[in-house]
Design a protein around this motif. Structure first.
Motif, PDB file in Angstrom:
ATOM      1  N   THR A 324       6.973  -7.971  -4.531  1.00 38.05           N
ATOM      2  CA  THR A 324       7.424  -9.371  -4.572  1.00 38.05           C
ATOM      3  C   THR A 324       7.502  -9.962  -3.171  1.00 38.05           C
ATOM      4  OG1 THR A 324       8.661  -8.974  -6.612  1.00 38.05           O
ATOM      5  CG2 THR A 324       9.314 -10.874  -5.268  1.00 38.05           C
ATOM      6  N   ARG A 325       8.035  -9.183  -2.237  1.00 40.83           N
ATOM      7  CA  ARG A 325       8.151  -9.683  -0.869  1.00 40.83           C
ATOM      8  C   ARG A 325       6.777  -9.964  -0.246  1.00 40.83           C
ATOM      9  NH1 ARG A 325       7.616  -7.023   3.686  1.00 40.83           N
ATOM     10  NH2 ARG A 325       7.796  -4.998   2.655  1.00 40.83           N
ATOM     11  N   LEU A 326       5.795  -9.125  -0.550  1.00 40.67           N
ATOM     12  CA  LEU A 326       4.483  -9.266   0.071  1.00 40.67           C
ATOM     13  C   LEU A 326       3.619 -10.315  -0.618  1.00 40.67           C
ATOM     14  CD1 LEU A 326       3.682  -5.491   0.732  1.00 40.67           C
ATOM     15  CD2 LEU A 326       4.258  -7.212   2.440  1.00 40.67           C
ATOM     16  N   THR A 327       3.760 -10.482  -1.923  1.00 39.63           N
ATOM     17  CA  THR A 327       2.849 -11.372  -2.666  1.00 39.63           C
ATOM     18  C   THR A 327       3.499 -12.679  -3.094  1.00 39.63           C
ATOM     19  OG1 THR A 327       3.399 -10.508  -4.858  1.00 39.63           O
ATOM     20  CG2 THR A 327       1.715  -9.316  -3.585  1.00 39.63           C
ATOM     21  N   GLY A 328       4.837 -12.713  -3.169  1.00 43.58           N
ATOM     22  CA  GLY A 328       5.507 -13.906  -3.657  1.00 43.58           C
ATOM     23  C   GLY A 328       5.672 -13.946  -5.161  1.00 43.58           C
ATOM     24  N   TRP A 329       5.044 -13.023  -5.885  1.00 45.81           N
ATOM     25  CA  TRP A 329       5.166 -12.963  -7.350  1.00 45.81           C
ATOM     26  C   TRP A 329       6.364 -12.087  -7.707  1.00 45.81           C
ATOM     27  CZ3 TRP A 329       2.135 -15.755 -10.649  1.00 45.81           C
ATOM     28  CH2 TRP A 329       0.934 -16.290 -10.125  1.00 45.81           C
ATOM     29  N   SER A 330       7.301 -12.610  -8.481  1.00 49.65           N
ATOM     30  CA  SER A 330       8.428 -11.810  -8.935  1.00 49.65           C
ATOM     31  C   SER A 330       7.964 -10.845 -10.014  1.00 49.65           C
ATOM     32  CB  SER A 330       9.531 -12.709  -9.494  1.00 49.65           C
ATOM     33  OG  SER A 330       9.091 -13.336 -10.699  1.00 49.65           O
ATOM     34  N   ALA A 331       8.800  -9.835 -10.298  1.00 47.40           N
ATOM     35  CA  ALA A 331       8.454  -8.872 -11.339  1.00 47.40           C
ATOM     36  C   ALA A 331       8.301  -9.567 -12.689  1.00 47.40           C
ATOM     37  CB  ALA A 331       9.524  -7.780 -11.415  1.00 47.40           C
ATOM     38  N   GLU A 332       9.179 -10.525 -12.993  1.00 45.78           N
ATOM     39  CA  GLU A 332       9.106 -11.237 -14.273  1.00 45.78           C
ATOM     40  C   GLU A 332       7.794 -12.008 -14.394  1.00 45.78           C
ATOM     41  OE1 GLU A 332      11.558 -11.316 -12.170  1.00 45.78           O
ATOM     42  OE2 GLU A 332      13.127 -10.200 -13.242  1.00 45.78           O
ATOM     43  N   GLU A 333       7.318 -12.576 -13.289  1.00 49.67           N
ATOM     44  CA  GLU A 333       6.074 -13.347 -13.322  1.00 49.67           C
ATOM     45  C   GLU A 333       4.843 -12.459 -13.399  1.00 49.67           C
ATOM     46  OE1 GLU A 333       7.317 -17.207 -10.599  1.00 49.67           O
ATOM     47  OE2 GLU A 333       6.820 -15.295  -9.633  1.00 49.67           O
ATOM     48  N   ALA A 334       4.909 -11.266 -12.818  1.00 49.45           N
ATOM     49  CA  ALA A 334       3.722 -10.412 -12.724  1.00 49.45           C
ATOM     50  C   ALA A 334       3.534  -9.522 -13.944  1.00 49.45           C
ATOM     51  CB  ALA A 334       3.801  -9.543 -11.462  1.00 49.45           C
ATOM     52  N   LEU A 335       4.633  -9.025 -14.515  1.00 45.90           N
ATOM     53  CA  LEU A 335       4.516  -8.070 -15.618  1.00 45.90           C
ATOM     54  C   LEU A 335       3.790  -8.711 -16.797  1.00 45.90           C
ATOM     55  CD1 LEU A 335       8.018  -6.323 -15.568  1.00 45.90           C
ATOM     56  CD2 LEU A 335       5.889  -5.658 -14.432  1.00 45.90           C
ATOM     57  N   GLY A 336       2.849  -7.943 -17.377  1.00 44.94           N
ATOM     58  CA  GLY A 336       2.086  -8.420 -18.516  1.00 44.94           C
ATOM     59  C   GLY A 336       0.856  -9.232 -18.139  1.00 44.94           C
ATOM     60  N   ARG A 337       0.666  -9.508 -16.841  1.00 47.65           N
ATOM     61  CA  ARG A 337      -0.503 -10.272 -16.410  1.00 47.65           C
ATOM     62  C   ARG A 337      -1.524  -9.355 -15.762  1.00 47.65           C
ATOM     63  NH1 ARG A 337       1.414 -15.929 -13.778  1.00 47.65           N
ATOM     64  NH2 ARG A 337      -0.797 -16.339 -14.182  1.00 47.65           N
ATOM     65  N   SER A 338      -2.709  -9.905 -15.490  1.00 46.73           N
ATOM     66  CA  SER A 338      -3.785  -9.135 -14.875  1.00 46.73           C
ATOM     67  C   SER A 338      -3.618  -9.126 -13.357  1.00 46.73           C
ATOM     68  CB  SER A 338      -5.142  -9.749 -15.235  1.00 46.73           C
ATOM     69  OG  SER A 338      -6.166  -9.184 -14.429  1.00 46.73           O
ATOM     70  N   PRO A 339      -4.029  -8.043 -12.684  1.00 46.05           N
ATOM     71  CA  PRO A 339      -3.994  -8.016 -11.216  1.00 46.05           C
ATOM     72  C   PRO A 339      -4.872  -9.093 -10.580  1.00 46.05           C
ATOM     73  CG  PRO A 339      -4.285  -5.801 -12.086  1.00 46.05           C
ATOM     74  CD  PRO A 339      -4.462  -6.744 -13.237  1.00 46.05           C
ATOM     75  N   ILE A 401      -0.832   1.390  -4.025  1.00 43.70           N
ATOM     76  CA  ILE A 401       0.124   1.146  -2.957  1.00 43.70           C
ATOM     77  C   ILE A 401      -0.600   0.359  -1.873  1.00 43.70           C
ATOM     78  CG2 ILE A 401      -0.384   3.423  -1.974  1.00 43.70           C
ATOM     79  CD1 ILE A 401       2.416   3.446  -0.793  1.00 43.70           C
ATOM     80  N   PHE A 402       0.054  -0.674  -1.335  1.00 41.60           N
ATOM     81  CA  PHE A 402      -0.628  -1.518  -0.349  1.00 41.60           C
ATOM     82  C   PHE A 402       0.342  -1.995   0.716  1.00 41.60           C
ATOM     83  CE2 PHE A 402       0.940  -4.379  -3.596  1.00 41.60           C
ATOM     84  CZ  PHE A 402       1.413  -5.490  -2.895  1.00 41.60           C
ATOM     85  N   SER A 403      -0.206  -2.314   1.874  1.00 39.13           N
ATOM     86  CA  SER A 403       0.580  -2.844   2.992  1.00 39.13           C
ATOM     87  C   SER A 403      -0.147  -4.042   3.578  1.00 39.13           C
ATOM     88  CB  SER A 403       0.797  -1.778   4.062  1.00 39.13           C
ATOM     89  OG  SER A 403      -0.450  -1.298   4.550  1.00 39.13           O
ATOM     90  N   ASP A 404       0.615  -4.959   4.122  1.00 38.67           N
ATOM     91  CA  ASP A 404       0.065  -6.170   4.741  1.00 38.67           C
ATOM     92  C   ASP A 404      -0.412  -5.834   6.151  1.00 38.67           C
ATOM     93  OD1 ASP A 404      -0.470  -8.630   5.866  1.00 38.67           O
ATOM     94  OD2 ASP A 404       1.255  -9.628   4.960  1.00 38.67           O
ATOM     95  N   ILE A 405      -1.732  -5.963   6.402  1.00 36.78           N
ATOM     96  CA  ILE A 405      -2.287  -5.667   7.726  1.00 36.78           C
ATOM     97  C   ILE A 405      -2.809  -6.929   8.385  1.00 36.78           C
ATOM     98  CG2 ILE A 405      -2.879  -3.291   7.136  1.00 36.78           C
ATOM     99  CD1 ILE A 405      -5.780  -4.236   6.755  1.00 36.78           C
ATOM    100  N   THR A 406      -2.302  -8.087   7.952  1.00 37.46           N
ATOM    101  CA  THR A 406      -2.770  -9.349   8.526  1.00 37.46           C
ATOM    102  C   THR A 406      -2.498  -9.399  10.020  1.00 37.46           C
ATOM    103  OG1 THR A 406      -2.240 -10.403   6.417  1.00 37.46           O
ATOM    104  CG2 THR A 406      -2.690 -11.852   8.295  1.00 37.46           C
TER     105      THR A 406
END
Length: 849
Positions: A324-339, A401-406
């Motif tokens: 959530t911190r890295l993408t801005g999508w909360s768990a409630e918004e992301a669960l059940g959706r496509s990556p 697992i991912f990390s922000d490398i910007t």
């Protein structure tokens, strides 16, 4: 020791996953004016029980003074307490946003090498202060602290102080050792104690400058056994309100010191490795006990990296707080959706097809990918995906697992732009010119077509700077760059290589005579008046022309020939051009003699080694030495490498010479150690040709065995050119040398278009910043920005940054501010004989400010 801690530790039994910096930072801030005496600042800190004070001028924080800075106070005299704090503060003040995570703050402490971060809101206004203590007590990894003992993270030996020495001497010893605490030994009257930075602040507040260290030490001394769990140490910190523990062995003797910083540093390296292992074994963990499953869940929830688990059908079933911190999508918004909600649109379908194919065939995929946050912002991430299968072998889930490398990508782009383009004109600089000229020569060779190199120097340009000022001179240079670019075709190159020097590369000429026509156009364009305000400025140029292949077949040779022709044009009256001819550059007599004698030099033992020290920027001590070959020529005296190594390479003598240098350097290093001198790391340069052979690692292994030198005391330096010209061979040799225990560093970094992604994947120990960058630190601000960017990139890649060619105290100051790790150059020592180098052991080689 029972000194008061700067940070509240009584209520910290462990942090909660997902907490932000704003949640744990102290909201109490102290501030003072730049002219405040350090004694007054120390008094305010002691009264407030805080470990830092901001230095504020005109409503802006210009510096920070902390307990660490108290080590530099002169306790031998009352005058030491009246020194203005502006002379002792650290600047600039390092900041962090209140919304940043605890994990991000931990990494900032490691990368910035500080112990305090000023917490700011979205508008940049100060909110509070964050210390390393806050991080350790809020990291939420009690399970991990239970599994590790004190000895595993202890990084330093104890500094022991006799109780009878003066306080000023104690502060000096602590400052020289780079330690923030020391153990005061017991005497006949009282037991052992501790002296810390906090004690020095308290004593400075009281203007205490007399007495012995035994009289002011904090007692009783709190200690911990070396084999005790880290959790025990953490609890002792919290119980006694302290930040340092004495470490004892089984016999009760002092073996070291442990601080919050030691725990924090270790957490950053090992935390994510534990998470990756948990993910790879998740399908096995499902069959384990409920306790193991709960532990894995806790680790993932507290992870600094984003974690996402997707069902085989392509639906998100789990994300952790970091997602959530890295993408801005909360768990409630992301669960059940496509990556696919994260897709950036920058990758085509073929990219994703290859990813899924590799997941199917190999069970995992890893690489860089661009994704998009919920707010539409693009960011780069390093992504690892693993397949999870059931007992029947069917894929049931995908764990990523991912990390922000910007930020790291931004470093790479900044290094590329600053290193290869002139900031004033936007033209390629010398480094990029040499790269493009090399490509143009290769292309001309393949197609059998000539190319021309034109060297232009503006005549009497110094007069413009002297009479109209440098701003006017810069405007003229920018206009000349525009006019020259209009004189050439799209595929040609116009570069600015120095103040008023330009180079044109004309590729794929039908006839070399075309270069003369371009020269005439350039001369005509340059001499048109330039309007500078109300003034009309007239400029002329002298042009030298060299042609491939008649005048040379390398970038260096063609550029040299064109330069010689340009000077001949100046001597002919300026505002004209001259075509190179062999008579302009008679072959050097010394080079002819060197070539005729070179074959016999090795057999006659005419080679010798000189050594140039490498100095650690933190301790000021010699950390290593670079072996540099010299030829004691019977007739010509001492010759430097540039006078004979290129010839030796053409003659095929480099394998023999290179092995001799390696053997002699290792033998000398082992000899110093046998005589009781401190061990150092010996650096030996290896040519690109040697890396291209299959024997290098075998030669290194044989030499180490013959000389008895331990592998960790040898460092192989390869040039950036070797990494680019022989990527496959170099990668294999670097991996083999790493397994052997030998460090590898990159020399002359920044002189070529380096493949930074390749550097990230290789076990490289250090990058040596090319001396051309260091020399520029006396010039434009751009060069300082470039050096800081390269050092930042080194640290982002986990490598040490080494600056070579350091010649001035000003350069040292800039490098210290940029957190450079090591330096070498004439300022600390020229290349010297083995006997002379021995005198430099155990000396502080950093110049006094």
């Amino acid at each position: 020791m029972v000194d008061a801690a700067a940070d509240s530790v009584g209520d910290a039994a462990g942090g909660m996953p997902g907490r932000s910096v704003g949640d744990i930072a102290s909201r109490e801030l102290l501030s003072c004016a730049p002219d405040t005496p350090v004694g007054d600042a120390a008094q305010r800190m002691a009264e407030a029980h805080l470990s830092s004070i901001l230095v504020v001028e005109d409503g802006r924080a210009v510096g920070i003074w902390t307990e660490r800075d108290a080590l530099s106070i002169d306790f031998s005299s009352p005058a030491g307490f009246e020194r203005p704090i502006r002379e002792a503060m650290a600047s600039p003040v390092r900041t962090i946003a209140a919304s940043a995570s605890v994990g991000e703050a931990g990494l900032s402490f490691k990368n910035e090498r500080v112990r305090h971060l000023l917490v700011t809101d979205d508008a940049g206004r100060p909110l509070g202060m964050l210390s390393q203590t806050d991080i350790v007590l809020n990291h939420g990894v009690e399970q991990y602290l239970t599994l590790r003992d004190v000895r595993s993270v202890m990084t330093r030996e104890a500094t022991l102080l006799p109780p009878g020495i003066p306080l000023a001497e104690a502060a000096r010893r602590m400052h020289a050792a780079g330690t923030d605490a020391a153990i005061v030994l017991e005497d006949a009257d009282q037991g052992a104690g501790m002296l810390t930075e906090r004690d020095l602040v308290r004593l400075a507040a009281a203007r205490w400058h007399a007495g012995t260290v035994g009289a002011v030490a904090s007692r009783p001394l709190v200690s911990v056994k070396a084999n005790a769990p880290l959790l025990t140490a953490r609890n002792l910190f919290a119980k006694h309100g302290i930040r340092h523990l004495a470490v004892r062995d089984e016999g009760g003797g002092f073996v070291g010191l442990l601080s919050f910083a030691d725990i924090l540093t270790t957490l950053q390296y090992e935390y994510i490795a534990q998470l990756n292992a948990t993910l790879r074994e998740r399908d096995e963990a499902l069959m384990r006990s409920h306790q193991d499953l709960f532990l894995a869940r806790q680790v993932i929830e507290a992870s600094l990296e984003g974690v996402i688990i997707v069902e085989a059908g392509g639906v998100i079933e789990y994300v952790n707080p970091a997602f959530t911190r890295l993408t801005g999508w909360s768990a409630e918004e992301a669960l059940g959706r496509s990556p696919s909600i994260l897709k950036s649109g920058l990758h085509d379908e073929a990219f994703y097809d290859r990813m899924w194919q590799e997941l199917t065939d190999r069970g995992h995929w890893q690489g860089e990918i661009w994704n998009r946050r919920k707010n539409g912002e693009l960011y780069a991430e390093w992504l690892s995906i693993n397949t999870i299968r059931d007992a029947a072998g069917r894929i049931t889930k995908y764990a990523a697992i991912f990390s922000d490398i910007t930020k790291r990508k931004r470093y790479e782009e900044e290094v590329k732009n600053l290193a290869y383009f002139d900031s004033l004109t936007g033209l390629p600089n010398r480094r990029l010119l040499m790269d493009r000229l090399g490509q143009a020569i290769a292309n001309a060779h393949r197609h059998g077509t000539p190319l021309a190199v034109m060297f232009l120097d503006l005549d009497l340009f110094k007069r413009i700077n002297d009479t109209l000022g440098h701003d006017a001179g810069d405007r003229v240079l920018a206009e000349m760059a525009r006019r020259l670019s209009a004189c050439v075709r799209e595929g040609d190159t116009v570069a600015r290589i120095a103040g008023d020097e330009f180079v044109l590369v004309l590729s794929e000429l039908a006839d070399p005579a075309e270069a003369a026509k371009v020269a005439e156009r350039a001369i005509e364009a340059i001499q048109r008046p330039v309007e500078i305000g109300t003034r009309r400025v007239n400029v002329t140029t002298s042009v030298g022309i060299a042609v491939y292949p008649e005048d040379g077949d390398s970038p260096e040779t063609l550029l040299k020939c064109a330069d010689l022709a340009m000077y001949q044009a100046k001597q002919g009256g300026r505002n004209g051009f001259q075509v190179y001819s062999p008579q302009l550059n008679a072959r050097s007599h010394e080079l002819l003699v060197a070539e005729s004698r070179l074959r016999a030099a090795l057999e006659n033992r005419e080679f010798a080694l000189a050594y140039q020290v490498k100095v650690d920027m933190t301790s000021g001590r010699m950390i290593g030495a670079e072996a540099l070959i010299r030829w004691n020529h019977p007739e010509m005296g001492v010759l430097l490498p540039g006078a004979f190594l290129p010839t030796a390479e053409r003659m095929g003598l480099m394998p023999a010479i290179g092995e001799w240098v390696l053997s002699e350097a290792c033998r000398q290093n082992r000899g110093w150690q046998d005589r009781g001198l401190p061990p150092i790391r010996m650096s030996v340069n290896v040519s690109p040709w040697q890396f291209a052979t299959a024997e290098l690692v075998d030669v290194v292994g044989r030499v180490l065995a013959d000389t008895g030198l331990a592998p960790q005391h040898l460092e192989i330096e390869l040039t950036e050119a070797a990494l680019l010209d022989h990527p496959a061979e170099v990668a294999d040799d670097v991996e083999r040398l790493h397994r052997l225990g030998v460090a590898v560093s990159i020399d002359d970094f920044g002189t070529r278009h380096s493949c930074i992604s390749a550097l990230r994947r290789l076990p490289i120990h250090a990058l040596k910043i090319d001396r051309s960058f260091i020399a520029g630190l006396r010039g434009t601000a751009q060069d300082g920005e470039l050096v800081r960017a390269i050092i930042g990139l080194c640290h982002a890649l986990g490598m040490r940054a080494v600056a070579e060619g350091v010649e001035t105290v000003e350069q040292v100051k800039v490098l210290q501010q940029a957190n450079c790790d090591e330096i070498q150059g004439h300022l600390v020592s020229r290349a010297v004989s083995p006997a002379d180098l021995e005198t430099l052991f155990n000396q502080d080689l950093l110049p006094a400010e």
